[in-house]
Motif scaffolding. Structure first.
Motif, PDB file in Angstrom:
ATOM      1  N   LYS A 122       0.811  -1.226   0.000  1.00  0.00           N
ATOM      2  CA  LYS A 122       0.000   0.000   0.000  1.00  0.00           C
ATOM      3  C   LYS A 122       0.844   1.276   0.000  1.00  0.00           C
ATOM      4  O   LYS A 122       0.484   2.286   0.603  1.00  0.00           O
ATOM      5  CB  LYS A 122      -0.954   0.026   1.202  1.00  0.00           C
ATOM      6  N   ILE A 123       1.971   1.202  -0.657  1.00  0.00           N
ATOM      7  CA  ILE A 123       2.880   2.345  -0.700  1.00  0.00           C
ATOM      8  C   ILE A 123       2.226   3.529  -1.409  1.00  0.00           C
ATOM      9  O   ILE A 123       2.251   4.655  -0.914  1.00  0.00           O
ATOM     10  CB  ILE A 123       4.192   1.949  -1.414  1.00  0.00           C
ATOM     11  N   LEU A 124       1.619   3.237  -2.556  1.00  0.00           N
ATOM     12  CA  LEU A 124       1.060   4.339  -3.338  1.00  0.00           C
ATOM     13  C   LEU A 124      -0.133   4.971  -2.629  1.00  0.00           C
ATOM     14  O   LEU A 124      -0.247   6.189  -2.538  1.00  0.00           O
ATOM     15  CB  LEU A 124       0.674   3.855  -4.741  1.00  0.00           C
ATOM     16  N   VAL A 125      -1.009   4.126  -2.137  1.00  0.00           N
ATOM     17  CA  VAL A 125      -2.218   4.642  -1.481  1.00  0.00           C
ATOM     18  C   VAL A 125      -1.866   5.444  -0.230  1.00  0.00           C
ATOM     19  O   VAL A 125      -2.400   6.519   0.013  1.00  0.00           O
ATOM     20  CB  VAL A 125      -3.166   3.479  -1.112  1.00  0.00           C
ATOM     21  N   LYS A 126      -0.932   4.900   0.558  1.00  0.00           N
ATOM     22  CA  LYS A 126      -0.631   5.547   1.831  1.00  0.00           C
ATOM     23  C   LYS A 126       0.331   6.713   1.703  1.00  0.00           C
ATOM     24  O   LYS A 126       0.254   7.671   2.458  1.00  0.00           O
ATOM     25  CB  LYS A 126      -0.024   4.527   2.806  1.00  0.00           C
ATOM     26  N   ASN A 127       1.266   6.578   0.770  1.00  0.00           N
ATOM     27  CA  ASN A 127       2.354   7.556   0.782  1.00  0.00           C
ATOM     28  C   ASN A 127       2.326   8.564  -0.371  1.00  0.00           C
ATOM     29  O   ASN A 127       2.747   9.707  -0.195  1.00  0.00           O
ATOM     30  CB  ASN A 127       3.697   6.813   0.809  1.00  0.00           C
ATOM     31  N   TRP A 128       1.854   8.140  -1.518  1.00  0.00           N
ATOM     32  CA  TRP A 128       1.856   9.054  -2.662  1.00  0.00           C
ATOM     33  C   TRP A 128       0.655   9.971  -2.561  1.00  0.00           C
ATOM     34  O   TRP A 128      -0.355   9.778  -3.233  1.00  0.00           O
ATOM     35  CB  TRP A 128       1.814   8.282  -3.968  1.00  0.00           C
ATOM     36  N   SER A 129       0.780  10.971  -1.717  1.00  0.00           N
ATOM     37  CA  SER A 129      -0.383  11.802  -1.491  1.00  0.00           C
ATOM     38  C   SER A 129      -0.163  13.184  -2.086  1.00  0.00           C
ATOM     39  O   SER A 129       0.859  13.834  -1.849  1.00  0.00           O
ATOM     40  CB  SER A 129      -0.695  11.788   0.007  1.00  0.00           C
ATOM     41  N   GLN A 130      -1.121  13.594  -2.886  1.00  0.00           N
ATOM     42  CA  GLN A 130      -1.066  14.898  -3.529  1.00  0.00           C
ATOM     43  C   GLN A 130      -1.062  15.959  -2.442  1.00  0.00           C
ATOM     44  O   GLN A 130      -1.728  15.826  -1.433  1.00  0.00           O
ATOM     45  CB  GLN A 130      -2.285  15.106  -4.422  1.00  0.00           C
ATOM     46  N   GLY A 131      -0.315  17.010  -2.654  1.00  0.00           N
ATOM     47  CA  GLY A 131      -0.206  18.031  -1.627  1.00  0.00           C
ATOM     48  C   GLY A 131       1.099  17.881  -0.865  1.00  0.00           C
ATOM     49  O   GLY A 131       1.500  18.776  -0.138  1.00  0.00           O
ATOM     50  N   THR A 132       1.755  16.740  -1.024  1.00  0.00           N
ATOM     51  CA  THR A 132       3.117  16.614  -0.514  1.00  0.00           C
ATOM     52  C   THR A 132       4.020  16.505  -1.746  1.00  0.00           C
ATOM     53  O   THR A 132       3.582  16.051  -2.788  1.00  0.00           O
ATOM     54  CB  THR A 132       3.282  15.360   0.380  1.00  0.00           C
ATOM     55  N   SER A 133       5.241  16.953  -1.600  1.00  0.00           N
ATOM     56  CA  SER A 133       6.136  16.934  -2.755  1.00  0.00           C
ATOM     57  C   SER A 133       6.420  15.502  -3.183  1.00  0.00           C
ATOM     58  O   SER A 133       6.758  14.655  -2.355  1.00  0.00           O
ATOM     59  CB  SER A 133       7.452  17.624  -2.400  1.00  0.00           C
ATOM     60  N   PHE A 134       6.300  15.247  -4.489  1.00  0.00           N
ATOM     61  CA  PHE A 134       6.532  13.878  -4.961  1.00  0.00           C
ATOM     62  C   PHE A 134       7.971  13.440  -4.720  1.00  0.00           C
ATOM     63  O   PHE A 134       8.267  12.253  -4.716  1.00  0.00           O
ATOM     64  CB  PHE A 134       6.114  13.705  -6.426  1.00  0.00           C
ATOM     65  N   CYS A 135       8.860  14.397  -4.500  1.00  0.00           N
ATOM     66  CA  CYS A 135      10.244  14.026  -4.210  1.00  0.00           C
ATOM     67  C   CYS A 135      10.362  13.297  -2.866  1.00  0.00           C
ATOM     68  O   CYS A 135      11.354  12.628  -2.613  1.00  0.00           O
ATOM     69  CB  CYS A 135      11.138  15.261  -4.228  1.00  0.00           C
ATOM     70  N   ASN A 136       9.342  13.439  -2.007  1.00  0.00           N
ATOM     71  CA  ASN A 136       9.349  12.735  -0.720  1.00  0.00           C
ATOM     72  C   ASN A 136       8.589  11.421  -0.764  1.00  0.00           C
ATOM     73  O   ASN A 136       8.480  10.748   0.253  1.00  0.00           O
ATOM     74  CB  ASN A 136       8.724  13.617   0.376  1.00  0.00           C
ATOM     75  N   TRP A 137       8.021  11.104  -1.916  1.00  0.00           N
ATOM     76  CA  TRP A 137       7.251   9.860  -1.993  1.00  0.00           C
ATOM     77  C   TRP A 137       8.205   8.674  -2.013  1.00  0.00           C
ATOM     78  O   TRP A 137       9.306   8.746  -2.583  1.00  0.00           O
ATOM     79  CB  TRP A 137       6.374   9.845  -3.249  1.00  0.00           C
ATOM     80  N   ILE A 138       7.772   7.588  -1.402  1.00  0.00           N
ATOM     81  CA  ILE A 138       8.576   6.367  -1.378  1.00  0.00           C
ATOM     82  C   ILE A 138       8.809   5.878  -2.802  1.00  0.00           C
ATOM     83  O   ILE A 138       7.873   5.829  -3.604  1.00  0.00           O
ATOM     84  CB  ILE A 138       7.873   5.281  -0.531  1.00  0.00           C
ATOM     85  N   GLY A 139      10.048   5.539  -3.091  1.00  0.00           N
ATOM     86  CA  GLY A 139      10.388   4.987  -4.402  1.00  0.00           C
ATOM     87  C   GLY A 139      10.824   6.021  -5.417  1.00  0.00           C
ATOM     88  O   GLY A 139      11.239   5.671  -6.510  1.00  0.00           O
ATOM     89  N   ILE A 140      10.739   7.309  -5.040  1.00  0.00           N
ATOM     90  CA  ILE A 140      11.106   8.370  -5.984  1.00  0.00           C
ATOM     91  C   ILE A 140      12.431   8.989  -5.565  1.00  0.00           C
ATOM     92  O   ILE A 140      12.625   9.324  -4.393  1.00  0.00           O
ATOM     93  CB  ILE A 140      10.063   9.514  -5.978  1.00  0.00           C
ATOM     94  N   THR A 141      13.297   9.154  -6.519  1.00  0.00           N
ATOM     95  CA  THR A 141      14.516   9.923  -6.288  1.00  0.00           C
ATOM     96  C   THR A 141      14.480  11.125  -7.210  1.00  0.00           C
ATOM     97  O   THR A 141      14.242  10.973  -8.412  1.00  0.00           O
ATOM     98  CB  THR A 141      15.772   9.087  -6.618  1.00  0.00           C
ATOM     99  N   CYS A 142      14.662  12.298  -6.647  1.00  0.00           N
ATOM    100  CA  CYS A 142      14.691  13.508  -7.470  1.00  0.00           C
ATOM    101  C   CYS A 142      16.124  13.964  -7.664  1.00  0.00           C
ATOM    102  O   CYS A 142      16.999  13.633  -6.872  1.00  0.00           O
ATOM    103  CB  CYS A 142      13.893  14.629  -6.800  1.00  0.00           C
ATOM    104  N   GLY A 143      16.332  14.733  -8.708  1.00  0.00           N
ATOM    105  CA  GLY A 143      17.639  15.325  -8.920  1.00  0.00           C
ATOM    106  C   GLY A 143      17.942  16.326  -7.803  1.00  0.00           C
ATOM    107  O   GLY A 143      17.038  16.822  -7.144  1.00  0.00           O
ATOM    108  N   THR A 144      19.198  16.619  -7.614  1.00  0.00           N
ATOM    109  CA  THR A 144      19.550  17.545  -6.536  1.00  0.00           C
ATOM    110  C   THR A 144      19.294  18.992  -6.943  1.00  0.00           C
ATOM    111  O   THR A 144      18.920  19.805  -6.114  1.00  0.00           O
ATOM    112  CB  THR A 144      21.036  17.379  -6.135  1.00  0.00           C
ATOM    113  N   LYS A 145      19.439  19.296  -8.224  1.00  0.00           N
ATOM    114  CA  LYS A 145      19.250  20.676  -8.650  1.00  0.00           C
ATOM    115  C   LYS A 145      17.787  21.003  -8.925  1.00  0.00           C
ATOM    116  O   LYS A 145      17.299  22.064  -8.566  1.00  0.00           O
ATOM    117  CB  LYS A 145      20.071  20.948  -9.922  1.00  0.00           C
TER     118      LYS A 145
END
Ligand code: NAG
Ligand code: NAG
Length: 116
Positions: A45-68
């Motif tokens: 239930k990673i997506l349902v519990k953690n991928w919540s709109q209104g929080t930055s997707f860079c903090n979602w489990i399984g996502i790595t964002c670029g540093t810049k």
């Protein structure tokens, strides 16, 4: 009457700005949310519990964002199933994709071929 008209216009303007801003907040967020919507099996239930709109997707489990830039560089989403959304091709900064142990079905979208 004047007050109501101004209030209504203000509300419409506010909604318009809100919609434009959230629609445009990121092409990546859109792609991720479509990806999420095509996942039918997510035992942890990673997506349902953690991928919540209104929080930055860079903090979602399984996502790595670029540093810049706040753009998706890596996706690490094992143990999921469903279909792969073609919108994943919109993640133009994606460099790493881990979708092991999955039970996807259907076709691999052509759009994935556009990814670098
Ligand atoms: C939408 O976002 C892009 C970058 O993601 C930006 O360059 C563009 O100006 C934005 N458009 C509007 C209408 O805000
Ligand atoms: C998602 O998980 C991350 C990492 O564990 C955490 O920092 C974040 O607060 C979580 N977000 C939500 C909405 O639960």
């Amino acid at each position: 009457m004047g007050k109501n008209v101004i209030f209504t216009l203000f509300t419409i303007l506010y909604l318009f700005i809100y919609v434009v801003a959230s629609f445009n907040s990121s092409a990546d967020e859109y792609a991720l949310l479509v990806y999420k919507s095509k996942i039918t099996s997510d035992p942890n239930k990673i997506l349902v519990k953690n991928w919540s709109q209104g929080t930055s997707f860079c903090n979602w489990i399984g996502i790595t964002c670029g540093t810049k830039h706040q753009r998706v560089r890596g996706l690490n989403l094992a143990n999921m199933g469903g279909t792969i959304a073609k919108e994943i091709g919109g993640l133009s900064f994606l460099r790493s994709l881990i979708i092991s142990e999955n039970n996807f079905y259907g076709f691999i979208p052509d759009e994935m071929g556009k990814l670098s």
